[in-house]
Scaffold this motif. Structure first.
Motif, mmCIF file in Angstrom:
data_model
loop_
_atom_site.group_PDB
_atom_site.id
_atom_site.type_symbol
_atom_site.label_atom_id
_atom_site.label_comp_id
_atom_site.label_asym_id
_atom_site.label_seq_id
_atom_site.Cartn_x
_atom_site.Cartn_y
_atom_site.Cartn_z
ATOM 1 N N ARG A 45 -7.261 2.826 12.163
ATOM 2 C CA ARG A 45 -6.972 1.415 12.424
ATOM 3 C C ARG A 45 -7.353 0.956 13.813
ATOM 4 O O ARG A 45 -7.338 -0.227 14.110
ATOM 5 N N LEU B 99 -12.082 3.086 2.689
ATOM 6 C CA LEU B 99 -11.420 2.284 3.735
ATOM 7 C C LEU B 99 -10.113 2.950 4.174
ATOM 8 O O LEU B 99 -9.730 2.870 5.341
ATOM 9 N N ALA B 100 -9.452 3.618 3.216
ATOM 10 C CA ALA B 100 -8.178 4.283 3.532
ATOM 11 C C ALA B 100 -8.355 5.315 4.644
ATOM 12 O O ALA B 100 -7.421 5.614 5.380
ATOM 13 N N ILE C 272 -4.570 1.430 0.458
ATOM 14 C CA ILE C 272 -4.592 0.624 1.689
ATOM 15 C C ILE C 272 -3.583 -0.514 1.530
ATOM 16 O O ILE C 272 -3.133 -0.792 0.408
ATOM 17 N N LYS C 273 -3.299 -1.156 2.652
ATOM 18 C CA LYS C 273 -2.431 -2.327 2.601
ATOM 19 C C LYS C 273 -3.308 -3.544 2.244
ATOM 20 O O LYS C 273 -4.393 -3.705 2.824
ATOM 21 N N TYR D 174 -15.795 -0.235 9.007
ATOM 22 C CA TYR D 174 -15.470 -0.781 7.684
ATOM 23 C C TYR D 174 -16.747 -0.934 6.852
ATOM 24 O O TYR D 174 -16.793 -0.631 5.671
ATOM 25 N N GLY E 135 0.822 -1.209 0.000
ATOM 26 C CA GLY E 135 0.000 0.000 0.000
ATOM 27 C C GLY E 135 0.851 1.252 0.000
ATOM 28 O O GLY E 135 1.983 1.231 -0.498
ATOM 29 N N VAL F 174 -3.082 3.261 7.554
ATOM 30 C CA VAL F 174 -4.216 2.773 6.747
ATOM 31 C C VAL F 174 -4.541 1.339 7.130
ATOM 32 O O VAL F 174 -3.668 0.583 7.564
ATOM 33 N N PRO F 175 -5.795 0.937 6.961
ATOM 34 C CA PRO F 175 -6.148 -0.440 7.309
ATOM 35 C C PRO F 175 -5.463 -1.452 6.389
ATOM 36 O O PRO F 175 -5.131 -1.144 5.250
ATOM 37 N N HIS F 176 -5.312 -2.633 6.935
ATOM 38 C CA HIS F 176 -4.814 -3.766 6.149
ATOM 39 C C HIS F 176 -6.028 -4.632 5.825
ATOM 40 O O HIS F 176 -6.701 -5.123 6.714
ATOM 41 N N VAL F 177 -6.308 -4.789 4.554
ATOM 42 C CA VAL F 177 -7.530 -5.486 4.147
ATOM 43 C C VAL F 177 -7.189 -6.780 3.413
ATOM 44 O O VAL F 177 -6.356 -6.787 2.504
ATOM 45 N N MET G 236 -12.237 1.167 -1.518
ATOM 46 C CA MET G 236 -10.829 1.234 -1.076
ATOM 47 C C MET G 236 -10.480 2.637 -0.607
ATOM 48 O O MET G 236 -9.821 2.826 0.413
#
Ligand code: BES
Ligand code: ZN
Length: 477
Positions: A466, A461-462, A152-153, A384, A77, A83-86, A458
């Motif tokens: 977290r 979500l960014a 995001i990751k 989310y 990412g 940023v969240p890891h999805v 996405m």
């Protein structure tokens, strides 16, 4: 690192024809997971995905299991830990295509044909799940092309055994907890409310699937010499399975409804407000008349009530012409769709008891399990989920709705139990897509809007913090 969405959407528009061609290449591979004759094709599909993902900035690998391989791909990412890891999940295996003669064109030669919503993609796996899986992969591709990264990751998990009950999934998750760690999973394998109304699915039914065989005489018998004087396993099996439901459509397996909760009033009202078109649903199956458990609506029958169905039945002579014979055994595939709080093992035990209590003289049962997964509910108050609803609303210009689903996606429960996080079920299928049937299709419009939705989700979500607390301003904007 700011990554505006608008140029990503432009890129998706400009690249749509190529996206369709890439999906077609995947659809041409008959990756049928239940039939070992196709093992090599299943592997080829996995390898095609690894190569594709490696080409768009992912560290992608094929991981062998005792069954079909998993595809795992990772992208760091934007390089920030905020940023969240999805984890994104899809499955690249498909159901068998038979009966082949009922297809308008060969199942593994995808074509675009005209339909009521414009062009549609016709092929086995078009919607379940290759087309849906490619919606998020195409969104990654567009981000990568425009911004050289993702907002995001991301870890991607693509399974090759979903249609055969995911036998390797749990051991794989157990053995790779660290590699698969994330904040939330996005599963793209469900449906919309209708072609203009996006949806997030918050409940899935579970499944308990068995194959039962009733054995009687030592060998097949002449039906004139023995008919009427000995037990016929096919007669008995059909008679017994005919007792699975009473005349009000209530399942007769002992304890079947013990743990089934009544729908609460608020939820029932919310479902009513959806304005379900029952005749359109029935029409998608070529039918007119609602059917099932008495005093329940069609939505309740498929979302919040359990069911029991014979999925296949065989025995005796099924070739051409007549053969006067009493078969020595008869078999059936029987499945139960389960709702929250029902325990698959308890339902399995109940079914065995149901059969044992009815064993005809000189006969014996064999019961083989083909998998069990409990029903799932995901929280509807997570940041989310709100981010996904916002991304969908932005793409469709219309509020997304929360829906249930009669089908099962075993990975959602496994991820909850083994990896410890919830899933976000966002999908773009329609009720009339003919999943698991001849002439499976995916509307081109759903494919395109699915790609754009994933890009928008996405981006939303960014903006989710977290800490899994309230959404940031970016996420609710
Ligand atoms: N995509 C379906 C689940 C689904 C069905 C979503 C209907 C939306 C509407 C999934 O691939 C599927 O078919 N799952 C199997 C799971 C089973 C083999 C364990 C199912 O539900 O039969
Ligand atoms: Zn399926």
């Amino acid at each position: 690192m700011s990554m505006p969405l608008a140029p990503v959407i432009e890129r998706i528009n400009a690249d749509l024809d190529h996206a369709v061609q890439r999906l077609f290449a995947l659809l041409r591979i008959p990756s049928i997971s239940t039939d070992s004759a196709y093992d090599n094709d299943v592997k080829r599909a996995a390898q095609m995905l690894v190569d594709d993902l490696a080409g768009i900035g992912f560290d992608a690998k094929l991981h062998e299991t005792t069954g079909h391989p998993m595809v795992i791909a990772q992208h760091a990412g934007p390089g920030s830990d905020d940023v969240p890891h999805v984890l994104y999940y899809g499955h690249y295996d498909v159901q068998p295509a038979d009966p082949l003669e009922q297809w308008d064109s060969p199942p593994f030669e995808p074509v675009l044909v005209d339909g009521e919503h414009g062009k549609r993609i016709l092929a086995r796996g078009a919607v379940d799940d290759k087309g849906q899986m490619m919606t998020f992969i195409e969104a990654f591709r567009a981000y990568q092309a425009v911004h050289g990264s993702l907002p995001i990751k991301v870890t991607i998990l693509l399974e090759g055994e979903e249609e055969s009950g995911s036998p390797s999934l749990d051991p794989f998750l157990e053995a790779n907890k660290e590699m698969l760690a994330a904040d939330v999973c996005v599963v793209c394998d469900t449906g919309m409310w209708d072609i203009n109304t996006p949806a997030v699915t918050y409940m899935l039914r579970g499944l308990m699937y068995v194959e039962v065989t009733l054995r009687g005489p030592s060998h097949d018998l002449h039906s004139g010499m023995y008919g009427g004087a000995v037990v016929n396993p096919i007669n008995e099996l059909t008679r017994i399975l005919g007792q699975l439901h009473d005349e009000r459509g209530v399942v007769q397996i002992p304890g079947f409804y013990d743990d089934v909760r009544e729908l609460d009033e608020a939820e029932a009202r919310q479902w009513e407000q959806l304005g379900f078109d029952e005749s359109a649903f029935l029409e998608s199956a070529g039918l007119k008349t609602p059917f099932g458990e008495a005093n329940r609506t069609t939505l309740q029958r498929t979302w919040s009530r359990p069911s029991c169905d014979i999925n296949g039945i065989f025995g005796g002579y099924t070739g051409k012409g007549a053969k006067t014979v009493i078969g020595a055994e008869a078999s059936a595939k029987v499945s139960c769709r389960l709702v929250p709080d029902q325990q698959p093992q308890k339902i399995y035990d109940g079914l065995k008891q149901f059969l044992d209590e009815r064993t005809p003289p000189d006969c014996r049962w064999e019961v083989v399990s083909h998998g069990m997964s409990p029903a799932i509910r995901v929280p509807t108050d997570s940041p989310y989920l709100r981010a996904a609803m916002t991304g969908l609303a932005e793409t469709y210009g219309k509020q997304a709705v929360l829906i249930g689903c009669g089908g099962s996606i075993p990975v959602v429960g496994s991820i909850q139990r083994i990896l410890g996080f919830d899933s976000l079920l966002v999908g773009f299928g329609l009720d009339d897509d003919r999943l698991h049937s001849p002439n499976e299709k995916f509307e081109l419009r759903c494919f395109e809007m699915g790609i754009k939705s994933h890009a928008a989700i996405m981006s939303q979500l960014a903006g989710v913090s977290r800490q899994r607390t309230a959404p940031t301003e970016a996420a609710v904007r």
